[in-house]
Enzyme design. Structure first.
Site, PDB file in Angstrom:
ATOM      1  N   HIS A 229     -17.979  29.967 -66.713  1.00 23.96           N
ATOM      2  CA  HIS A 229     -17.412  28.708 -67.231  1.00 23.96           C
ATOM      3  C   HIS A 229     -18.344  27.530 -66.920  1.00 23.96           C
ATOM      4  O   HIS A 229     -18.639  26.715 -67.801  1.00 23.96           O
ATOM      5  CB  HIS A 229     -16.023  28.521 -66.601  1.00 23.96           C
ATOM      6  CG  HIS A 229     -15.319  27.255 -66.971  1.00 23.96           C
ATOM      7  ND1 HIS A 229     -14.115  27.239 -67.643  1.00 23.96           N
ATOM      8  CD2 HIS A 229     -15.637  25.942 -66.742  1.00 23.96           C
ATOM      9  CE1 HIS A 229     -13.737  25.968 -67.818  1.00 23.96           C
ATOM     10  NE2 HIS A 229     -14.632  25.170 -67.275  1.00 23.96           N
ATOM     11  N   GLU A 230     -18.827  27.465 -65.685  1.00 25.17           N
ATOM     12  CA  GLU A 230     -19.671  26.321 -65.288  1.00 25.17           C
ATOM     13  C   GLU A 230     -21.043  26.379 -65.955  1.00 25.17           C
ATOM     14  O   GLU A 230     -21.586  25.351 -66.359  1.00 25.17           O
ATOM     15  CB  GLU A 230     -19.815  26.245 -63.764  1.00 25.17           C
ATOM     16  CG  GLU A 230     -18.520  26.066 -62.982  1.00 25.17           C
ATOM     17  CD  GLU A 230     -17.580  25.009 -63.538  1.00 25.17           C
ATOM     18  OE1 GLU A 230     -18.052  23.999 -64.086  1.00 25.17           O
ATOM     19  OE2 GLU A 230     -16.355  25.208 -63.445  1.00 25.17           O
TER      20      GLU A 230
ATOM     21  N   HIS B 235     -20.908  25.017 -69.321  1.00 20.32           N
ATOM     22  CA  HIS B 235     -20.934  23.542 -69.348  1.00 20.32           C
ATOM     23  C   HIS B 235     -22.367  23.023 -69.487  1.00 20.32           C
ATOM     24  O   HIS B 235     -22.593  21.993 -70.108  1.00 20.32           O
ATOM     25  CB  HIS B 235     -20.341  22.971 -68.058  1.00 20.32           C
ATOM     26  CG  HIS B 235     -18.855  22.732 -68.102  1.00 20.32           C
ATOM     27  ND1 HIS B 235     -18.258  21.852 -68.975  1.00 20.32           N
ATOM     28  CD2 HIS B 235     -17.847  23.248 -67.354  1.00 20.32           C
ATOM     29  CE1 HIS B 235     -16.943  21.837 -68.764  1.00 20.32           C
ATOM     30  NE2 HIS B 235     -16.661  22.686 -67.790  1.00 20.32           N
TER      31      HIS B 235
ATOM     32  N   GLN C 281     -20.094  17.120 -65.951  1.00 25.88           N
ATOM     33  CA  GLN C 281     -18.706  16.662 -65.810  1.00 25.88           C
ATOM     34  C   GLN C 281     -18.580  15.389 -64.978  1.00 25.88           C
ATOM     35  O   GLN C 281     -17.508  14.771 -64.966  1.00 25.88           O
ATOM     36  CB  GLN C 281     -17.835  17.762 -65.195  1.00 25.88           C
ATOM     37  CG  GLN C 281     -17.654  18.956 -66.132  1.00 25.88           C
ATOM     38  CD  GLN C 281     -16.744  19.985 -65.506  1.00 25.88           C
ATOM     39  OE1 GLN C 281     -17.188  20.826 -64.743  1.00 25.88           O
ATOM     40  NE2 GLN C 281     -15.460  19.918 -65.814  1.00 25.88           N
TER      41      GLN C 281
ATOM     42  N   CYS D 286      -9.779  23.439 -67.471  1.00 28.32           N
ATOM     43  CA  CYS D 286     -11.019  22.719 -67.160  1.00 28.32           C
ATOM     44  C   CYS D 286     -10.647  21.314 -66.708  1.00 28.32           C
ATOM     45  O   CYS D 286      -9.808  20.667 -67.325  1.00 28.32           O
ATOM     46  CB  CYS D 286     -11.894  22.661 -68.411  1.00 28.32           C
ATOM     47  SG  CYS D 286     -13.422  21.760 -68.169  1.00 28.32           S
ATOM     48  N   LEU D 287     -11.286  20.854 -65.648  1.00 21.79           N
ATOM     49  CA  LEU D 287     -10.982  19.515 -65.137  1.00 21.79           C
ATOM     50  C   LEU D 287     -11.290  18.438 -66.178  1.00 21.79           C
ATOM     51  O   LEU D 287     -10.722  17.350 -66.120  1.00 21.79           O
ATOM     52  CB  LEU D 287     -11.774  19.248 -63.852  1.00 21.79           C
ATOM     53  CG  LEU D 287     -11.369  20.095 -62.635  1.00 21.79           C
ATOM     54  CD1 LEU D 287     -12.356  19.871 -61.492  1.00 21.79           C
ATOM     55  CD2 LEU D 287      -9.945  19.795 -62.183  1.00 21.79           C
TER      56      LEU D 287
ATOM     57  N   GLY E 147     -14.558  24.974 -59.775  1.00 23.09           N
ATOM     58  CA  GLY E 147     -15.973  24.774 -60.073  1.00 23.09           C
ATOM     59  C   GLY E 147     -16.178  23.432 -60.750  1.00 23.09           C
ATOM     60  O   GLY E 147     -15.222  22.838 -61.261  1.00 23.09           O
TER      61      GLY E 147
HETATM   62 NI    NI Z   1     -14.777  23.134 -67.027  1.00 28.46          NI
END
Ligand code: NI
Length: 153
Positions: A130-131, A134, A51, A88-89, A46
């Site tokens: 999670h997204e 963000h 991000q 997480c990226l 995701g």
């Molecule tokens: Ni993340």
């Protein structure tokens, strides 16, 4: 095709409350495309617009069941509890156990501006939570109940 640099922990944009999208226009469609391209290039499950440095309420998720694009997503229902390891990226090299709802119902707009409701469980439910976090400036490290040594994971 546009793959963006993914913003990492320490950048203020990850901590901001992202702005709702008032209308779906060409820029939002481009943003959805760029998010998906960047997510797939990074092999993520995701990605949220902050991000890639864009503080708007837009996410993409693909938990192996196909691409899901959501504008102004919100969780309208949740059930159960599940603890699993997340990363997480934007926080490379860190993994931790996070308690999430096991099932969620999410409402948002699709790229045509139509209201869609998604019922999810398992990895998709986790990725959506999670997204959406963000978009409120919340990162999984804020919620992790235990961090996992990278040699273990
Ligand atoms: Ni993340």
């Amino acid at each position: 095709m546009a793959v963006y640099r993914i913003v990492e922990l320490g950048d203020q944009v990850l901590r901001e409350k992202a702005r709702p999208v008032p209308e779906i226009n060409k820029n939002i469609l481009k943003l959805l495309d760029n998010l998906a391209d960047t997510m797939y290039a990074a092999k993520g499950v995701g990605l949220a617009a902050p991000q890639i440095g864009i503080s708007k309420r837009v996410i993409v998720v693909d938990a192996g069941e196909g691409l899901l694009e959501l504008v102004n997503p919100e969780i309208i229902g949740s059930r159960g509890e599940d603890i699993a390891v997340e990363g997480c990226l934007s926080i490379p090299g860190v993994a931790g156990e996070v308690k999430r709802a096991e099932q969620v119902e999410v409402k948002g707009l699709d790229r045509a501006g139509k209201v869609v409701k998604v019922r999810a469980n398992g990895l998709l439910a986790r990725a959506l939570q999670h997204e959406i976090d963000h978009l409120d400036g919340i990162l999984f490290i804020d919620k992790a109940i235990r961090f996992i040594d990278s040699k273990e994971s």
